[in-house]
Design an enzyme around this catalytic site. Structure first.
Site, short mmCIF file in Angstrom:
data_model
loop_
_atom_site.label_atom_id
_atom_site.label_comp_id
_atom_site.label_asym_id
_atom_site.label_seq_id
_atom_site.Cartn_x
_atom_site.Cartn_y
_atom_site.Cartn_z
N ASP A 55 0.10 -14.68 -10.99
CA ASP A 55 -0.19 -13.70 -9.73
C ASP A 55 -0.30 -14.56 -8.46
O ASP A 55 -1.10 -15.44 -8.49
CB ASP A 55 -1.78 -12.95 -9.83
CG ASP A 55 -1.80 -12.09 -8.75
OD1 ASP A 55 -1.43 -12.26 -7.62
OD2 ASP A 55 -2.69 -11.31 -9.04
N ASN A 82 9.76 -15.07 -2.40
CA ASN A 82 10.25 -13.57 -2.42
C ASN A 82 9.24 -12.63 -2.45
O ASN A 82 9.67 -11.51 -2.16
CB ASN A 82 11.38 -13.62 -3.34
CG ASN A 82 11.75 -12.13 -3.53
OD1 ASN A 82 12.38 -11.44 -2.69
ND2 ASN A 82 11.48 -11.62 -4.76
N TYR A 150 3.02 -3.97 6.80
CA TYR A 150 4.01 -4.42 6.34
C TYR A 150 4.59 -5.28 7.50
O TYR A 150 5.15 -6.40 7.53
CB TYR A 150 5.21 -3.47 5.58
CG TYR A 150 6.34 -4.15 5.15
CD1 TYR A 150 6.31 -4.80 3.91
CD2 TYR A 150 7.69 -4.19 5.94
CE1 TYR A 150 7.31 -5.31 3.22
CE2 TYR A 150 8.86 -4.68 5.29
CZ TYR A 150 8.73 -5.16 4.04
OH TYR A 150 9.75 -5.95 3.34
N LYS A 154 5.22 -9.42 7.84
CA LYS A 154 6.58 -10.08 8.08
C LYS A 154 6.74 -10.58 9.29
O LYS A 154 7.69 -11.85 9.08
CB LYS A 154 7.65 -9.05 7.58
CG LYS A 154 7.77 -8.48 6.43
CD LYS A 154 8.13 -9.32 5.33
CE LYS A 154 8.19 -8.99 4.06
NZ LYS A 154 8.34 -9.92 3.00
#
Length: 245
Positions: A55, A82, A150, A154
């Site tokens: 994790d 990723n 999100y 990013k």
């Protein structure tokens, strides 16, 4: 010498496709993610695959992952950073703080922890250096409606990429970022059913095969030490990126 890569989030989607592409290209590939069974499915019995469940949001787990990696391999050439997650889109005042924290844990803290240990391993191995590739997103440039957690995460990935690229120069560690738009994975499957647009409508969006992403990552990873792709955008040709926002 056979090159080596560690791929986080390798149990599905972009991570799985990329892992299999690197295995096909003859690389040693370490696969990590929370679900051991999914990682073994990705590996499909390939002798060059090393399954290391972890994790990435847990510091101790990431430390243990890299300790095992160092025991198994003499060096790490590439980290494909990723692993990522998202939550249901909605206005910011309707987003539970717990969901915000979860996105930050995976998309920011997880990226930081994986990059931190990869950087240290690459800095101290001989010969020194190699490459970190962060998975950004089209959302590192422009938002979708209702995507505050999100999109913020990013943008943070871009900050990490720029900092690692700068700090890595002294140790021959290159860092680049791949910003992906509408690769057809389970996470993006909604695109072919219809997703909210900036004008309030719902529309089907163009998608691309995830193999396009895997090929792009392999290209970035295979560059010689004196070359780096700092930022690459790979996207479905007709998706609403230009003109979005």
């Amino acid at each position: 010498m056979t090159k080596s890569i560690l791929i986080t989030g390798a149990g599905s989607g972009i991570g799985r496709a990329t892992a299999r592409r690197f295995l096909d290209a003859g690389w040693r590939v370490a696969l990590t993610g929370r679900r051991a069974g999914a990682l073994h499915e990705t590996a499909a019995g390939n002798a060059a695959a090393l399954v290391l469940p972890c994790d990435v949001t847990e510091e101790a787990a990431v430390d243990a992952l890299y300790a095992r990696l160092a025991d198994e391999w003499d060096r790490l050439d590439v980290l494909f950073n990723n692993a990522g997650t998202n939550v249901t889109g909605r206005p910011i005042d309707e987003i539970p703080v717990a969901e915000w924290r979860h996105v930050c844990d995976v998309n920011i803290t997880g990226m930081f922890l994986a990059a931190r240990r990869a950087f240290g391993m690459m800095r101290h191995q001989s010969p020194q250096g190699r490459r970190i590739i962060n998975n950004g997103s089209i959302s590192a440039h422009v938002p979708r409606p209702g995507s505050a957690p999100y999109t913020m995460s990013k943008h943070a990935v871009t900050g990490l990429t720029r900092t690692l690229s700068l700090d890595g120069r002294a140790f021959d560690i290159a860092c680049g970022q791949i910003d992906i738009g509408n690769a057809l994975t389970d996470m993006a499957e909604a695109m072919i059913r219809g997703v909210p647009q900036a004008d309030g409508s719902i529309a089907v969006e163009a998608v691309m095969d995830v193999s396009c992403v895997a090929d792009a990552v392999l290209h970035m990873a295979s560059l010689p030490p004196q070359a780096n792709i700092e930022f690459m955008t790979v996207m479905a040709t007709k998706m609403p990126f230009i003109g979005r926002g």
